[in-house]
Write an enzyme that holds these catalytic residues in place. Sequence first.
Site, PDB file in Angstrom:
ATOM      1  N   LYS A  86      -4.006   0.093  15.132  1.00  0.00           N
ATOM      2  CA  LYS A  86      -3.130   0.530  15.877  1.00  0.00           C
ATOM      3  C   LYS A  86      -4.559   0.823  17.587  1.00  0.00           C
ATOM      4  O   LYS A  86      -5.376   0.894  17.153  1.00  0.00           O
ATOM      5  CB  LYS A  86      -2.712   1.687  15.340  1.00  0.00           C
ATOM      6  CG  LYS A  86      -2.002   1.892  15.321  1.00  0.00           C
ATOM      7  CD  LYS A  86      -1.212   3.571  14.904  1.00  0.00           C
ATOM      8  CE  LYS A  86      -0.397   3.038  13.585  1.00  0.00           C
ATOM      9  NZ  LYS A  86      -1.677   2.780  12.668  1.00  0.00           N
TER      10      LYS A  86
ATOM     11  N   SER B  28     -13.418   2.480   8.954  1.00  0.00           N
ATOM     12  CA  SER B  28     -12.415   2.420   8.273  1.00  0.00           C
ATOM     13  C   SER B  28     -12.794   1.439   6.798  1.00  0.00           C
ATOM     14  O   SER B  28     -14.035   0.263   7.059  1.00  0.00           O
ATOM     15  CB  SER B  28     -10.811   2.158   8.460  1.00  0.00           C
ATOM     16  OG  SER B  28     -10.231   1.841   7.355  1.00  0.00           O
TER      17      SER B  28
ATOM     18  N   GLU C  93       0.611  -1.344   0.412  1.00  0.00           N
ATOM     19  CA  GLU C  93       0.007  -0.012  -0.008  1.00  0.00           C
ATOM     20  C   GLU C  93       0.948   0.924   0.194  1.00  0.00           C
ATOM     21  O   GLU C  93       1.759   0.769  -0.101  1.00  0.00           O
ATOM     22  CB  GLU C  93      -0.688   0.304   1.008  1.00  0.00           C
ATOM     23  CG  GLU C  93      -0.185   0.056   2.818  1.00  0.00           C
ATOM     24  CD  GLU C  93      -0.827   1.014   3.789  1.00  0.00           C
ATOM     25  OE1 GLU C  93      -0.922   2.257   2.483  1.00  0.00           O
ATOM     26  OE2 GLU C  93      -0.836   0.669   4.439  1.00  0.00           O
TER      27      GLU C  93
HETATM   28  N1  PSU Z   1      -1.877   2.210   9.973  1.00  0.00           N
HETATM   29  C1  PSU Z   1      -0.903   3.282   9.645  1.00  0.00           C
HETATM   30  N2  PSU Z   1      -0.515   3.908   9.003  1.00  0.00           N
HETATM   31  C2  PSU Z   1      -0.404   4.550   8.265  1.00  0.00           C
HETATM   32  C3  PSU Z   1      -2.422   3.808   7.814  1.00  0.00           C
HETATM   33  C4  PSU Z   1      -3.161   2.838   8.773  1.00  0.00           C
HETATM   34  O1  PSU Z   1      -0.169   2.337  10.677  1.00  0.00           O
HETATM   35  O2  PSU Z   1      -0.653   5.039   7.356  1.00  0.00           O
HETATM   36  C5  PSU Z   1      -3.260   4.413   6.625  1.00  0.00           C
HETATM   37  C6  PSU Z   1      -3.197   2.635   6.023  1.00  0.00           C
HETATM   38  O3  PSU Z   1      -2.857   2.970   4.283  1.00  0.00           O
HETATM   39  C7  PSU Z   1      -4.849   2.435   5.478  1.00  0.00           C
HETATM   40  C8  PSU Z   1      -5.531   3.967   5.873  1.00  0.00           C
HETATM   41  O4  PSU Z   1      -5.550   1.352   4.860  1.00  0.00           O
HETATM   42  O5  PSU Z   1      -5.090   4.527   7.233  1.00  0.00           O
HETATM   43  C9  PSU Z   1      -6.951   3.741   6.597  1.00  0.00           C
HETATM   44  O6  PSU Z   1      -7.525   4.857   6.820  1.00  0.00           O
HETATM   45  P1  PSU Z   1      -9.130   5.647   7.387  1.00  0.00           P
HETATM   46  O7  PSU Z   1      -9.356   5.120   8.489  1.00  0.00           O
HETATM   47  O8  PSU Z   1      -9.063   6.563   6.895  1.00  0.00           O
HETATM   48  O9  PSU Z   1      -9.536   4.512   6.355  1.00  0.00           O
HETATM   49 MN    MN Z   2     -12.255   6.603   8.437  1.00  0.00          MN
END
Ligand code: PSU
Ligand code: MN
Length: 310
Positions: free
Chosen positions: A160, A141, A26
């Site tokens: 996390k 997410s 990713e």
């Molecule tokens: N976890 C991390 N670093 C990141 C992300 C997650 O430690 O940069 C990123 C990943 O690409 C994940 C995204 O898919 O954040 C999720 O974002 P959201 O919660 O806005 O869906």
């Molecule tokens: Mn989100």
Amino acid sequence: MKHPNILISPKITTALDLGAPIVALESTVITHGLPHPQNLELARDMEKQVHDFGATPATVALLDGKIRIGLSDKELVRLSDAEADSILKVSHRDFATAILKKKNGGTTVAGTMFVAHMAGIKVLATGGIGGVHKESPFDISTDLRALAEIPVIIVCAGAKAILDLPATLEYLESMGVPVVGYQTDEFPAFYSRESGLGVSVRLDSPKEIADFAKAHWELGMKSAILVTNPVPENNAIPKSEMDPIISKASAEAIEKGIHGQVLTPFLLGRISELTQGKSLRTNLALLLNNARLAAQIAGEMKTSKRVKAI
Ligand code: PSU
Ligand code: MN
């Protein structure tokens, strides 16, 4: 696969043609997750780890409105140099925006899963998946929906502790997503090896994980398999040390009214500041650890396929 808005690099095309092991990577972690220049070093190191462990790395991103699978070093530099404000964070809803506006973007876990599956890539490595947020339980997410619907293997270090981990695991259970603990019975919490929460199955080798995936998908299951790989012991930060820091960063996010796509990057940045960079080192270590395991699993997937063909 031919598609006007998807460009696959020659290396990845060859690997796909040969049925060689490939690991998708990713790129939101590059564009939004890590500061410069660590993001570029990390992008290069992830590719190297995958390569050293016998698979072809396929970093997925958007450049000039095209979905790209496999980037050159120059393109990694371009992606990591871009200011986070001008570059998109691309999940399912954002692909058409990026295409239409000819934007650059980092793909999230969900976005990368979508692209990888389209191209026939089965294994993906990341740091941590997105989940249900603590501050706003309606902020779920797209990663979780993607895990429910897209049949690939995701290697991560759990989610996390900035997230509501019990709610995240409940969601995955409801959606029928197996949560594998790699050499552990406990769901890892990214910076920490412990969370106090369980996984749905413990598996102890890449081969066992490949066999598990085969058994799952041969039944016609459509979901992903989430492999959780605890951060190496010497880089782990105990939960008791992380919890107060995460609470502080979360409280600040609420106070500042930060929500939506920018919430995860904000929390990550604040946690890194509050730990004086210690959490950043942990983040980098677990990413590389996941790239290694993903490459090993991809290697075993290939073996399983070959055995089947014989
Ligand atoms: N976890 C991390 N670093 C990141 C992300 C997650 O430690 O940069 C990123 C990943 O690409 C994940 C995204 O898919 O954040 C999720 O974002 P959201 O919660 O806005 O869906
Ligand atoms: Mn989100």
